[in-house]
Design an enzyme around this catalytic site. Structure first.
Site, PDB file in Angstrom:
ATOM      1  N   CYS B  82       0.825  -1.218   0.084  1.00 17.84           N
ATOM      2  CA  CYS B  82       0.090  -0.105   0.164  1.00 17.84           C
ATOM      3  C   CYS B  82       0.778   1.118   0.039  1.00 17.84           C
ATOM      4  O   CYS B  82       1.474   1.488  -0.866  1.00 17.84           O
ATOM      5  CB  CYS B  82      -0.959   0.051   1.078  1.00 17.84           C
ATOM      6  SG  CYS B  82      -2.488   1.131   1.051  1.00 17.84           S
ATOM      7  N   HIS B 192      -3.878  -5.158  -0.152  1.00 21.95           N
ATOM      8  CA  HIS B 192      -3.223  -5.728   0.954  1.00 21.95           C
ATOM      9  C   HIS B 192      -3.665  -7.250   1.018  1.00 21.95           C
ATOM     10  O   HIS B 192      -4.418  -7.664   1.249  1.00 21.95           O
ATOM     11  CB  HIS B 192      -4.515  -5.271   1.880  1.00 21.95           C
ATOM     12  CG  HIS B 192      -4.235  -3.571   2.344  1.00 21.95           C
ATOM     13  ND1 HIS B 192      -3.301  -3.218   3.040  1.00 21.95           N
ATOM     14  CD2 HIS B 192      -4.652  -2.565   1.890  1.00 21.95           C
ATOM     15  CE1 HIS B 192      -3.457  -1.764   3.245  1.00 21.95           C
ATOM     16  NE2 HIS B 192      -4.326  -1.250   2.325  1.00 21.95           N
ATOM     17  N   GLU B 194      -2.604  -9.213   3.369  1.00 21.76           N
ATOM     18  CA  GLU B 194      -2.820  -9.649   4.729  1.00 21.76           C
ATOM     19  C   GLU B 194      -4.431  -9.366   4.980  1.00 21.76           C
ATOM     20  O   GLU B 194      -4.978 -10.082   5.754  1.00 21.76           O
ATOM     21  CB  GLU B 194      -2.101  -8.419   5.689  1.00 21.76           C
ATOM     22  CG  GLU B 194      -2.491  -7.290   5.775  1.00 21.76           C
ATOM     23  CD  GLU B 194      -2.386  -6.229   4.942  1.00 21.76           C
ATOM     24  OE1 GLU B 194      -1.825  -6.566   3.957  1.00 21.76           O
ATOM     25  OE2 GLU B 194      -2.571  -5.262   5.093  1.00 21.76           O
TER      26      GLU B 194
END
Lengths: 251, 215
Positions: B82, B192, B194
């Protein structure tokens, strides 16, 4: 192409997920971590937890729940309910929330939205707007729809985005719990008024309502609770239905 | 020995990144740190980031981490996420601020007013949600991930590398933009991983095993 999102909402009180029966009494619906994992398996795009714990003694329980969910479920998590100060936002983000939803506190103290967005970024600040039809316009209500504010909901949406809200969760208090569908004109009016994504909420009773929320209400995401909690539909079924109706989804 | 250092400069939800890494690499030691010595000692480095780029640059410098990040990006397996992607570039329109200048190029804002989807619907900024990522080239970090797999995005700015050859992946919103770059030991993504469920975890697992060679 960007997919429209489906977001199951879990109401949590005293560490358990609850659901209303006949929109009055709350009944235990299970363990939040188990339910979160089930929705994740079904393909939920995000999860929203609403902490409706009444007693301040048990408010901290949500932090432990979010920590547990965040170490097992790797999709965005939003937490709302009882967020009053920047420190509350920090605690929730540290526990593993990706976004924090601010509702009544945004009305009591709009500066909280600016402060939280300034400190943590707009991407993690959701402002929840509970609106009800009053005369020819929609008015913002607080305290779970019990208190009128006299604020025009569309103006309020613009204000909140100007202060730093990165997303708006728009709930029609007229429709919440009725299962007759979203308030589409309300969602459309707010979606057209701002550039940030809108989550439509309140009133979903069948899968066509989700389609309408996107196509007619201009929603970027749809939030629903009871159609998933009662086991009527899985998230996957909802997405397949939306896809059949020409909506881009993640499947 | 620290296997993976997650650079902590006070911006963003680093717990999510650390938890996802621990999930895919239970036998690795993952440390969230703002200590330049620990970053220097780590075998691989993850550089996340959220919020506004000017704040990120300021906080990075306030903690004295600029040199440590530049050094890590020079020679060890390095994953930017990001704002951790955007910070690698020369300059961002957000706050008209200079980045770290590790990757030549600019960071631009989506022009919300002119953006519509195929049905004529207004496209929102931030670009938020699950979008398809197309792999521009083969790369070890794409192992086991299909062309067009969906990853979770939330951003209002995107990168424009000077050298188009470093693009490792792109998405469309509504026009094509570079969403991943790869150069030698650096791999950096706008989305992202994650928060991108199976495919995101797969990318992180690939990173944990990666030898840091891109071409």
């Amino acid at each position: 192409m960007l997919a429209k999102r489906i977001i199951p909402c879990l109401d949590v009180t005293d560490g358990r997920v609850v659901k209303g029966v006949n929109f009055l009494e709350l009944r235990d619906a299970g363990d939040p971590v188990e339910i979160a994992k089930r929705y994740d398996d079904q393909g939920a795009d995000e999860l929203t937890f609403l902490d409706i714990t009444a007693s301040s003694d048990n408010r901290g329980l949500i932090l432990g729940i979010i920590e547990q969910v965040a170490s097992q479920v790797f999709i965005p998590l939003t937490v709302g309910g009882g967020v009053r100060e920047v420190e509350d936002v920090r605690r929730l983000l540290n526990a593993g929330a990706d976004k924090v939803s601010i509702n009544t506190s945004a009305v009591l103290n709009p500066q909280l939205v600016a402060d939280a967005a300034g400190r943590f970024g707009s991407q993690c600040i959701v402002v929840a707007i509970d609106a009800k039809q009053v005369g020819d316009h929609w008015e913002v209500f607080t305290h779970g729809g019990r208190k009128a504010t006299g604020i025009n909901a569309v103006d309020w949406a613009r204000n909140m985005v100007a202060l730093g809200a990165g997303e708006l969760l728009v709930t029609s208090m007229d429709r919440d719990g009725t299962r007759v569908g979203f308030n589409l004109p309300l969602n459309r009016a707010i979606s057209d008024a701002v550039d940030v994504p809108i989550i439509a909420s309140g009133g979903v009773g069948n899968l066509m309502h989700l389609v309408e929320g996107v196509k007619e209400g201009g929603a970027d995401a749809v939030l629903a609770a009871s159609i998933f909690h009662y086991g009527e539909f899985t998230v996957r079924q909802a997405k397949e239905y939306m896809r059949e109706h020409g909506i881009e989804v993640r499947l | 020995m620290i296997d993976i250092a997650v650079v902590d400069y006070g911006m963003g939800n680093l717990r999510s990144v650390a938890k996802a890494l621990e999930h895919v690499a239970p036998d690795h030691r993952v440390v969230v740190t703002s200590d330049p010595a620990k970053i220097a000692a780590a075998g691989r480095v993850v550089f996340p980031g959220q919020g506004a780029m000017p704040d990120c640059v300021r906080e990075l410098d306030a903690r004295g981490l600029r040199e440590a990040v530049i050094a890590a990006a020079a020679d060890k397996p390095f994953l930017g996420i990001c704002i951790g992607l955007q910070l690698l570039f020369d300059h961002s329109e957000e706050g008209d601020v200079a980045g770290l200048g590790i990757v030549p190029g600019q960071v631009k804002r989506f022009a919300a007013a002119d953006m519509h989807d195929a049905l004529g619907g207004k496209l929102k900024v931030p670009h938020m949600g699950w979008n398809q990522v197309y792999q521009s080239d083969k790369h070890p970090l794409w192992a086991g991930i299909e062309q067009g797999a969906r990853f979770y995005y939330v951003h209002s700015y995107y990168v424009q590398p000077q050298d188009a050859a470093i693009e490792a992946g792109y998405s469309e919103y509504p026009t094509r933009f570079t969403s991943c770059v790869a150069r030698n030991n650096i791999f950096a993504v706008q989305f992202h991983p994650e928060k991108s469920q199976h495919d995101g975890l797969q990318l992180l697992a690939n990173f944990v095993r990666w030898n840091g060679v891109s071409n």
